[in-house]
Write a protein that holds these residues in place. Structure first.
Motif, PDB file in Angstrom:
ATOM      1  N   TRP A 187      13.768  35.371  41.147  1.00  0.00           N
ATOM      2  CA  TRP A 187      13.945  36.039  42.648  1.00  0.00           C
ATOM      3  C   TRP A 187      14.906  36.874  42.707  1.00  0.00           C
ATOM      4  N   PRO A 188      15.234  37.668  43.427  1.00  0.00           N
ATOM      5  CA  PRO A 188      16.161  38.674  43.943  1.00  0.00           C
ATOM      6  C   PRO A 188      17.655  37.636  44.339  1.00  0.00           C
ATOM      7  N   VAL A 189      18.606  37.968  44.043  1.00  0.00           N
ATOM      8  CA  VAL A 189      19.681  37.041  44.508  1.00  0.00           C
ATOM      9  C   VAL A 189      20.809  38.048  44.648  1.00  0.00           C
ATOM     10  N   VAL A 190      21.419  37.815  46.002  1.00  0.00           N
ATOM     11  CA  VAL A 190      22.497  38.491  46.411  1.00  0.00           C
ATOM     12  C   VAL A 190      23.702  37.434  46.635  1.00  0.00           C
ATOM     13  N   VAL A 191      24.764  38.112  46.042  1.00  0.00           N
ATOM     14  CA  VAL A 191      26.027  37.191  46.063  1.00  0.00           C
ATOM     15  C   VAL A 191      27.411  38.171  46.749  1.00  0.00           C
ATOM     16  N   THR A 192      27.883  37.553  47.767  1.00  0.00           N
ATOM     17  CA  THR A 192      28.809  38.007  48.318  1.00  0.00           C
ATOM     18  C   THR A 192      30.047  37.334  47.886  1.00  0.00           C
ATOM     19  N   TYR A 193      31.070  37.999  47.449  1.00  0.00           N
ATOM     20  CA  TYR A 193      32.277  37.139  46.954  1.00  0.00           C
ATOM     21  C   TYR A 193      33.635  37.988  46.816  1.00  0.00           C
ATOM     22  N   SER A 194      34.818  37.382  46.738  1.00  0.00           N
ATOM     23  CA  SER A 194      35.946  38.264  46.514  1.00  0.00           C
ATOM     24  C   SER A 194      36.557  37.671  45.248  1.00  0.00           C
ATOM     25  N   ALA A 195      37.037  38.716  44.114  1.00  0.00           N
ATOM     26  CA  ALA A 195      37.360  38.595  42.808  1.00  0.00           C
ATOM     27  C   ALA A 195      38.456  39.546  42.637  1.00  0.00           C
ATOM     28  N   GLY A 196      39.322  38.918  41.698  1.00  0.00           N
ATOM     29  CA  GLY A 196      40.469  39.909  41.299  1.00  0.00           C
ATOM     30  C   GLY A 196      41.597  38.924  41.229  1.00  0.00           C
ATOM     31  N   PHE A 197      43.042  39.485  40.914  1.00  0.00           N
ATOM     32  CA  PHE A 197      44.092  38.636  40.718  1.00  0.00           C
ATOM     33  C   PHE A 197      44.737  38.960  41.964  1.00  0.00           C
ATOM     34  N   ALA A 198      45.080  37.643  42.890  1.00  0.00           N
ATOM     35  CA  ALA A 198      46.102  37.748  44.125  1.00  0.00           C
ATOM     36  C   ALA A 198      47.476  38.159  43.672  1.00  0.00           C
ATOM     37  N   THR A 199      47.683  37.683  42.480  1.00  0.00           N
ATOM     38  CA  THR A 199      49.186  38.198  41.944  1.00  0.00           C
ATOM     39  C   THR A 199      48.636  38.833  40.628  1.00  0.00           C
ATOM     40  N   ILE A 200      49.387  40.154  40.214  1.00  0.00           N
ATOM     41  CA  ILE A 200      49.104  40.671  39.063  1.00  0.00           C
ATOM     42  C   ILE A 200      49.540  39.915  37.846  1.00  0.00           C
ATOM     43  N   PRO A 201      48.981  39.540  36.881  1.00  0.00           N
ATOM     44  CA  PRO A 201      49.675  38.751  35.669  1.00  0.00           C
ATOM     45  C   PRO A 201      50.969  39.447  35.333  1.00  0.00           C
ATOM     46  N   ALA A 202      51.843  38.676  34.797  1.00  0.00           N
ATOM     47  CA  ALA A 202      52.801  39.072  34.307  1.00  0.00           C
ATOM     48  C   ALA A 202      52.903  40.154  33.337  1.00  0.00           C
ATOM     49  N   THR A 203      52.088  39.753  32.369  1.00  0.00           N
ATOM     50  CA  THR A 203      51.663  40.549  31.084  1.00  0.00           C
ATOM     51  C   THR A 203      51.264  41.759  31.404  1.00  0.00           C
ATOM     52  N   VAL A 204      50.404  41.951  32.390  1.00  0.00           N
ATOM     53  CA  VAL A 204      49.721  43.300  32.923  1.00  0.00           C
ATOM     54  C   VAL A 204      51.046  43.981  33.443  1.00  0.00           C
ATOM     55  N   GLU A 205      51.536  43.292  34.492  1.00  0.00           N
ATOM     56  CA  GLU A 205      52.692  44.056  35.305  1.00  0.00           C
ATOM     57  C   GLU A 205      53.842  44.579  34.284  1.00  0.00           C
ATOM     58  N   GLY A 206      54.258  43.642  33.212  1.00  0.00           N
ATOM     59  CA  GLY A 206      54.999  44.129  32.162  1.00  0.00           C
ATOM     60  C   GLY A 206      54.616  45.217  31.456  1.00  0.00           C
ATOM     61  N   ALA A 207      53.355  45.399  31.104  1.00  0.00           N
ATOM     62  CA  ALA A 207      52.780  46.469  30.207  1.00  0.00           C
ATOM     63  C   ALA A 207      52.718  47.658  30.972  1.00  0.00           C
ATOM     64  N   CYS A 208      52.348  47.448  32.177  1.00  0.00           N
ATOM     65  CA  CYS A 208      52.486  48.667  33.084  1.00  0.00           C
ATOM     66  C   CYS A 208      54.043  49.315  33.326  1.00  0.00           C
ATOM     67  N   ALA A 209      55.047  48.427  33.423  1.00  0.00           N
ATOM     68  CA  ALA A 209      56.475  48.889  33.638  1.00  0.00           C
ATOM     69  C   ALA A 209      56.801  49.422  32.412  1.00  0.00           C
ATOM     70  N   ARG A 210      56.313  48.994  31.164  1.00  0.00           N
ATOM     71  CA  ARG A 210      56.612  49.382  30.124  1.00  0.00           C
ATOM     72  C   ARG A 210      56.254  50.961  29.718  1.00  0.00           C
TER      73      ARG A 210
END
Length: 214
Positions: free
Chosen positions: A135-158
């Motif tokens: 059957w068709p299913v519709v999901v309403t949700y929130s997703a993502g990182f409330a705080t950017i992971p330190a590894t990702v933040e550090g990679a972006c800064a570098r």
């Protein structure tokens, strides 16, 4: 079983930057504000490149995702379903509603949420896992990182730092040699999978990549 899916962003993130001007300035030892605008531009570009490499949106957004399982009828078999629904975004922050063929389901009684991996498991009347009906299913949700992971933040800064120091040179130049002083070789990407990210940054981000199927 194949599933058609449609994803709508109902509330976009306020910012997609994966680091801050303040963090980059501290890393570069910049104390004034003259370069703030340019650093903001660099952060935006680097954040976009990282998001593209990882095939994902990092900040939290609110989404509505519709699933339409393909129906296959056989004379000897009831149409089957899928064991789990894989959401397009994760980690899941919250699920507002799951509507199956017009009926709103109850979390914990009708389905379970694997927030870390973005999986929804259908439950039967005894709260035991079962396949999702066709059957068709519709999901309403929130997703993502409330705080950017330190590894990702550090990679972006570098990455911002690397592009900051490279801004004064011709990007097409692979090396420069000064008689009596030596030679400088510049990194040039030769790995299509890493795009324009240096290897050490691509390696740091590898665990955050979402596999592309199809």
């Amino acid at each position: 079983m194949s599933i058609r899916r449609y994803l709508d962003v109902t509330e976009a993130a306020g910012s997609f930057a994966l680091t801050t001007v303040a963090a980059v300035k501290a890393d570069l030892g910049i104390t004034g504000t003259d370069e703030d605008a340019y650093l903001g531009v660099l952060i935006g570009r680097c954040s976009d490149d990282i998001a593209s490499f990882c095939n994902r949106v990092f900040p939290v957004e609110t989404l509505r995702e519709s699933f339409y399982p393909q129906r296959e009828y056989f004379a000897y078999q009831v149409p089957g379903g899928v064991n789990e629904l894989q959401l397009s975004r994760w980690p899941v922050v919250s699920v507002s509603s799951v509507v199956e063929n017009g009926t709103t389901l109850v979390e914990g009684a009708d389905y379970l949420v694997d927030a870390e991996n973005g999986l929804l498991t259908r439950l039967d009347g005894l709260a035991y896992p079962r396949a999702w009906p066709v059957w068709p299913v519709v999901v309403t949700y929130s997703a993502g990182f409330a705080t950017i992971p330190a590894t990702v933040e550090g990679a972006c800064a570098r990455l911002v730092r690397a592009r900051w120091f490279a801004r004064a040179r011709d990007p097409l130049v692979r090396s420069e040699q000064t008689e009596g002083l030596g030679r400088t070789d510049y990194w040039v990407s030769d790995n299509p999978a890493a795009g324009n990210l240096p290897p050490e940054i691509a390696d740091a981000l590898d665990n955050f990549r979402v596999p592309m199927i199809g």
